[in-house]
Scaffold this active site. Structure first.
Site, PDB file in Angstrom:
ATOM      1  N   LYS A  22       0.837  -1.209   0.000  1.00  0.00           N
ATOM      2  CA  LYS A  22       0.000   0.000   0.000  1.00  0.00           C
ATOM      3  C   LYS A  22       0.869   1.255   0.000  1.00  0.00           C
ATOM      4  O   LYS A  22       0.621   2.194  -0.763  1.00  0.00           O
ATOM      5  CB  LYS A  22      -0.903  -0.018   1.237  1.00  0.00           C
ATOM      6  CG  LYS A  22      -1.562   1.302   1.546  1.00  0.00           C
ATOM      7  CD  LYS A  22      -2.422   1.238   2.791  1.00  0.00           C
ATOM      8  CE  LYS A  22      -1.709   1.543   4.093  1.00  0.00           C
ATOM      9  NZ  LYS A  22      -1.262   2.933   4.276  1.00  0.00           N
ATOM     10  N   ASN A  23       1.891   1.271   0.850  1.00  0.00           N
ATOM     11  CA  ASN A  23       2.684   2.493   0.994  1.00  0.00           C
ATOM     12  C   ASN A  23       3.629   2.748  -0.186  1.00  0.00           C
ATOM     13  O   ASN A  23       4.208   3.831  -0.291  1.00  0.00           O
ATOM     14  CB  ASN A  23       3.478   2.470   2.308  1.00  0.00           C
ATOM     15  CG  ASN A  23       2.567   2.698   3.499  1.00  0.00           C
ATOM     16  OD1 ASN A  23       1.364   2.957   3.337  1.00  0.00           O
ATOM     17  ND2 ASN A  23       3.131   2.605   4.694  1.00  0.00           N
ATOM     18  N   ARG A  93      -4.563  10.246   5.244  1.00  0.00           N
ATOM     19  CA  ARG A  93      -3.526  11.238   5.400  1.00  0.00           C
ATOM     20  C   ARG A  93      -2.573  11.297   4.185  1.00  0.00           C
ATOM     21  O   ARG A  93      -2.095  12.359   3.798  1.00  0.00           O
ATOM     22  CB  ARG A  93      -2.729  10.876   6.660  1.00  0.00           C
ATOM     23  CG  ARG A  93      -1.738  11.880   7.062  1.00  0.00           C
ATOM     24  CD  ARG A  93      -0.862  11.373   8.170  1.00  0.00           C
ATOM     25  NE  ARG A  93       0.470  11.893   7.975  1.00  0.00           N
ATOM     26  CZ  ARG A  93       0.823  13.130   8.267  1.00  0.00           C
ATOM     27  NH1 ARG A  93      -0.039  13.958   8.790  1.00  0.00           N
ATOM     28  NH2 ARG A  93       2.051  13.535   8.022  1.00  0.00           N
ATOM     29  N   CYS A 117      -4.409  12.489  13.670  1.00  0.00           N
ATOM     30  CA  CYS A 117      -4.913  11.136  13.495  1.00  0.00           C
ATOM     31  C   CYS A 117      -4.655  10.369  14.768  1.00  0.00           C
ATOM     32  O   CYS A 117      -3.971  10.848  15.659  1.00  0.00           O
ATOM     33  CB  CYS A 117      -4.297  10.463  12.281  1.00  0.00           C
ATOM     34  SG  CYS A 117      -2.750   9.714  12.609  1.00  0.00           S
ATOM     35  N   ARG A 122       1.193  14.257  13.856  1.00  0.00           N
ATOM     36  CA  ARG A 122       1.617  14.102  12.456  1.00  0.00           C
ATOM     37  C   ARG A 122       1.496  15.385  11.629  1.00  0.00           C
ATOM     38  O   ARG A 122       0.659  15.489  10.731  1.00  0.00           O
ATOM     39  CB  ARG A 122       0.848  12.964  11.785  1.00  0.00           C
ATOM     40  CG  ARG A 122       1.096  11.649  12.470  1.00  0.00           C
ATOM     41  CD  ARG A 122       0.322  10.536  11.850  1.00  0.00           C
ATOM     42  NE  ARG A 122       1.040   9.864  10.783  1.00  0.00           N
ATOM     43  CZ  ARG A 122       0.578   8.810  10.128  1.00  0.00           C
ATOM     44  NH1 ARG A 122      -0.598   8.331  10.416  1.00  0.00           N
ATOM     45  NH2 ARG A 122       1.283   8.252   9.184  1.00  0.00           N
ATOM     46  N   ASP A 305       5.235   0.511  11.992  1.00  0.00           N
ATOM     47  CA  ASP A 305       4.014  -0.128  11.498  1.00  0.00           C
ATOM     48  C   ASP A 305       3.912  -1.605  11.895  1.00  0.00           C
ATOM     49  O   ASP A 305       2.890  -2.242  11.621  1.00  0.00           O
ATOM     50  CB  ASP A 305       3.921  -0.006   9.969  1.00  0.00           C
ATOM     51  CG  ASP A 305       3.477   1.391   9.539  1.00  0.00           C
ATOM     52  OD1 ASP A 305       3.127   2.206  10.413  1.00  0.00           O
ATOM     53  OD2 ASP A 305       3.489   1.667   8.323  1.00  0.00           O
ATOM     54  N   VAL A 327       8.788   6.778  16.958  1.00  0.00           N
ATOM     55  CA  VAL A 327       8.368   7.499  15.747  1.00  0.00           C
ATOM     56  C   VAL A 327       7.091   8.308  15.980  1.00  0.00           C
ATOM     57  O   VAL A 327       7.018   9.488  15.617  1.00  0.00           O
ATOM     58  CB  VAL A 327       8.199   6.534  14.551  1.00  0.00           C
ATOM     59  CG1 VAL A 327       7.755   7.293  13.301  1.00  0.00           C
ATOM     60  CG2 VAL A 327       9.495   5.775  14.285  1.00  0.00           C
ATOM     61  N   ARG A 397      -8.468  -0.523   5.246  1.00  0.00           N
ATOM     62  CA  ARG A 397      -7.654   0.513   4.606  1.00  0.00           C
ATOM     63  C   ARG A 397      -6.359  -0.078   4.057  1.00  0.00           C
ATOM     64  O   ARG A 397      -5.812   0.430   3.072  1.00  0.00           O
ATOM     65  CB  ARG A 397      -7.269   1.596   5.626  1.00  0.00           C
ATOM     66  CG  ARG A 397      -8.341   2.573   5.958  1.00  0.00           C
ATOM     67  CD  ARG A 397      -7.756   3.703   6.779  1.00  0.00           C
ATOM     68  NE  ARG A 397      -6.450   4.070   6.268  1.00  0.00           N
ATOM     69  CZ  ARG A 397      -5.404   4.431   7.014  1.00  0.00           C
ATOM     70  NH1 ARG A 397      -5.512   4.514   8.313  1.00  0.00           N
ATOM     71  NH2 ARG A 397      -4.261   4.741   6.446  1.00  0.00           N
TER      72      ARG A 397
HETATM   73  C1  UD1 Z   1       4.506   6.912   6.507  1.00  0.00           C
HETATM   74  C2  UD1 Z   1       3.698   5.667   6.286  1.00  0.00           C
HETATM   75  C3  UD1 Z   1       3.167   5.137   7.617  1.00  0.00           C
HETATM   76  C4  UD1 Z   1       4.304   4.943   8.608  1.00  0.00           C
HETATM   77  C5  UD1 Z   1       5.171   6.187   8.712  1.00  0.00           C
HETATM   78  C6  UD1 Z   1       6.436   5.956   9.525  1.00  0.00           C
HETATM   79  C7  UD1 Z   1       2.808   6.017   4.072  1.00  0.00           C
HETATM   80  C8  UD1 Z   1       1.613   6.304   3.238  1.00  0.00           C
HETATM   81  N1  UD1 Z   1       2.605   5.994   5.387  1.00  0.00           N
HETATM   82  O1  UD1 Z   1       3.637   7.883   7.086  1.00  0.00           O
HETATM   83  O2  UD1 Z   1       2.511   3.898   7.380  1.00  0.00           O
HETATM   84  O3  UD1 Z   1       3.778   4.657   9.893  1.00  0.00           O
HETATM   85  O4  UD1 Z   1       5.588   6.625   7.395  1.00  0.00           O
HETATM   86  O5  UD1 Z   1       7.169   4.895   9.012  1.00  0.00           O
HETATM   87  O6  UD1 Z   1       3.882   5.770   3.567  1.00  0.00           O
HETATM   88  N2  UD1 Z   1       6.789  14.586  10.905  1.00  0.00           N
HETATM   89  C9  UD1 Z   1       6.974  15.933  11.193  1.00  0.00           C
HETATM   90  N3  UD1 Z   1       6.790  16.860  10.188  1.00  0.00           N
HETATM   91  C10 UD1 Z   1       6.441  16.490   8.928  1.00  0.00           C
HETATM   92  C11 UD1 Z   1       6.250  15.140   8.644  1.00  0.00           C
HETATM   93  C12 UD1 Z   1       6.429  14.208   9.647  1.00  0.00           C
HETATM   94  O7  UD1 Z   1       7.294  16.276  12.334  1.00  0.00           O
HETATM   95  O8  UD1 Z   1       6.291  17.392   8.072  1.00  0.00           O
HETATM   96  C13 UD1 Z   1       6.992  13.555  11.961  1.00  0.00           C
HETATM   97  C14 UD1 Z   1       5.724  12.757  12.251  1.00  0.00           C
HETATM   98  O9  UD1 Z   1       4.895  13.406  13.187  1.00  0.00           O
HETATM   99  C15 UD1 Z   1       6.314  11.462  12.791  1.00  0.00           C
HETATM  100  C16 UD1 Z   1       7.607  11.302  11.982  1.00  0.00           C
HETATM  101  O10 UD1 Z   1       7.890  12.603  11.448  1.00  0.00           O
HETATM  102  O11 UD1 Z   1       6.633  11.601  14.156  1.00  0.00           O
HETATM  103  C17 UD1 Z   1       7.534  10.316  10.861  1.00  0.00           C
HETATM  104  O12 UD1 Z   1       6.368  10.554  10.093  1.00  0.00           O
HETATM  105  P1  UD1 Z   1       6.300  10.324   8.525  1.00  0.00           P
HETATM  106  O13 UD1 Z   1       7.471   9.526   8.072  1.00  0.00           O
HETATM  107  O14 UD1 Z   1       6.044  11.616   7.854  1.00  0.00           O
HETATM  108  O15 UD1 Z   1       4.992   9.437   8.387  1.00  0.00           O
HETATM  109  P2  UD1 Z   1       4.069   9.415   7.115  1.00  0.00           P
HETATM  110  O16 UD1 Z   1       4.861   9.735   5.901  1.00  0.00           O
HETATM  111  O17 UD1 Z   1       2.825  10.162   7.388  1.00  0.00           O
END
Ligand code: UD1
Length: 427
Positions: A22-23, A93, A117, A122, A305, A327, A397
């Site tokens: 999915k990701n 998201r 979420c 996030r 995950d 994380v 999902r």
């Molecule tokens: C992606 C995955 C999700 C997985 C996560 C971490 C997809 C669609 N989803 O989510 O399944 O759990 O990676 O492996 O690929 N953060 C910030 N600022 C930002 C962006 C992120 O502070 O602009 C923080 C987040 O709050 C979190 C950390 O960075 O603590 C990692 O998040 P991120 O890697 O962005 O997760 P997603 O990309 O949403």
């Protein structure tokens, strides 16, 4: 509301086939916005997030058409809209992945903020700061991100935290920017490497995807390409954990081991036998399960995950295991539900101490997010008696035909259209 009724305990045994990731599929779909010719993707999992992304892309003017096992997506030269509305974004998201491609292709985009979420705040500040570094003007108003740039220009950007979708958004945007972009402290998840492979097939010039530093030399346009999505390492990990937890023996056809090393190491240390071949991954657990600690971290660390599912596993280990979640700040919501099934888990900040082995017993539990739901399903298969797992729309999902795959492995799982008013005891 649909639920799962699960009767345990059952030892998982047999063979299943891994679904597409999915990701990896979500950014690949978003990349269709960048291409002038059609993008042909295969191996997309039949899960709700993929349907949501197709719906969003349809709204943005991408025509998609199924062709046997492939999906052909065509953005054409004129997008119908630059606007990703709240109604679509709120359910997923990862919708934010359309921001970079829309901006790069059209010069403007308006995407609803995904909001908080269940597993944490996030934010998307890094996505936005990165686009600003490429020359975009970004405004937040009325719950929407509006971004503009006549043409993005290459620049340097260092992520404060390695973000997966943030890296993907910037990577896609930079492909059509004028000049060279250097991104530092990038996320290194395999899905990013895969996205770069797809963009490369479309004509992008990218170096270093899968490492902390990615360099992208912008091109004038991107073209048609054909691509197959990689197997879902989180789905594979979930079933491997299920077999380990129940003392079972399974083979997952099409599973690749390379991207799952942190989990496979822990499973081997805790007493599981693994067999790795070109056709897939096998696991059996012939002996007692030993407790092993984990600390979640960005790739190549232990994936967040799989944390919830691993916690369910540790309830069956002989001794104490400590699980540290680094994380996301609120990713222990499965703990009270596991406790309802008898698990002995104590939380101290970002640490969860799991004391096993526990003879879990079936109960009514509630899924709170995608991976927490999977954890409860595994616990229910190991537990004695009937478990009702509510709110399984979370599972839908991200897990393709989960109850059918589990049935194939011998589990007694059925989907009910509504939660029964009173627990029953027959399968
Ligand atoms: C992606 C995955 C999700 C997985 C996560 C971490 C997809 C669609 N989803 O989510 O399944 O759990 O990676 O492996 O690929 N953060 C910030 N600022 C930002 C962006 C992120 O502070 O602009 C923080 C987040 O709050 C979190 C950390 O960075 O603590 C990692 O998040 P991120 O890697 O962005 O997760 P997603 O990309 O949403």
């Amino acid at each position: 509301m649909e639920c799962f009724r699960i009767l345990g305990p059952t030892r998982l045994h047999g063979e299943v086939t891994a679904s597409g990731a999915k990701n990896a599929a979500l950014p690949a779909l978003a990349a269709s916005l960048l291409a002038e010719g059609p993008l042909e993707l295969s191996g997309l999992p039949a899960v709700r997030d993929i349907r949501t992304m197709r719906q969003l892309l349809g709204h943005l003017g991408v025509d998609s058409e199924e062709d046997g096992p492939s999906l052909r997506l065509r953005a054409g030269n004129q997008a119908r809209s630059d606007d990703a509305p709240y109604e679509l974004v709120k359910t997923m998201r990862a919708s934010i992945l359309v921001l970079g491609p829309l901006l790069a292709r059209l010069g403007h985009a308006r995407v609803s903020l995904p909001g908080g979420c269940a597993i944490g705040v996030r934010p998307i500040d890094q996505h936005l700061a990165g686009l600003e570094a490429l020359g975009a003007e970004v405004e937040l108003e009325h719950g929407y991100v509006s971004a503009r740039a006549r043409r993005l220009t290459g620049g340097s950007f260092r992520f404060h935290v390695p973000t997966v979708t943030g890296t993907e958004n910037l990577l896609m945007a930079a492909c059509l920017a004028k000049g060279t972009t250097v991104l530092d402290n990038c996320a290194r998840e395999p899905e990013i490497r895969e996205l770069a492979t797809l963009l490369g097939k479309m004509g992008a010039r990218i170096q270093g995807a899968g490492t902390e530093r990615i360099e992208i030399e912008g091109v004038e346009s991107l073209n048609a390409a054909t691509h197959r999505v990689i197997p879902d390492r989180i789905e594979i990990g979930t079933y491997l954990i299920g077999a380990a937890m129940t003392g079972g023996e399974i083979f997952i056809r099409g599973a690749a081991s390379a991207d799952l090393a942190p989990l496979l190491e822990k499973l081997a240390e805790s007493g599981c036998d693994l067999s790795i071949s070109d056709s897939g991954l096998g696991l059996s657990r012939p002996t007692e399960l030993k407790p092993r600690d984990i600390l979640t971290a960005p790739h190549p660390g232990f994936p967040t995950d799989l944390q919830a599912q691993y916690m369910a596993l540790m309830t069956q280990a002989s001794g104490q295991a400590t699980i540290c979640e680094t994380v996301f700040e609120n990713r222990f919501q499965h703990v009270p539900e596991l406790a309802r099934m008898g698990a002995d888990i104590h939380i101290h900040g970002t640490f969860a101490h799991v004391h096993g082995p526990t003879a879990l017993s079936g109960a009514r539990v509630m899924a709170t997010d995608l991976r927490a739901s999977a954890c409860l399903v595994l616990a229910a298969i190991a537990a004695a008696g009937e478990t009702i797992v509510g709110r399984i729309y979370h599972l839908d999902r991200g897990y393709e035909r989960m109850e059918l795959k589990l049935q194939q492995l011998g589990a007694r799982v059925e989907r009910l259209a509504a939660e029964p008013t009173r627990a029953t005891t027959t399968p």
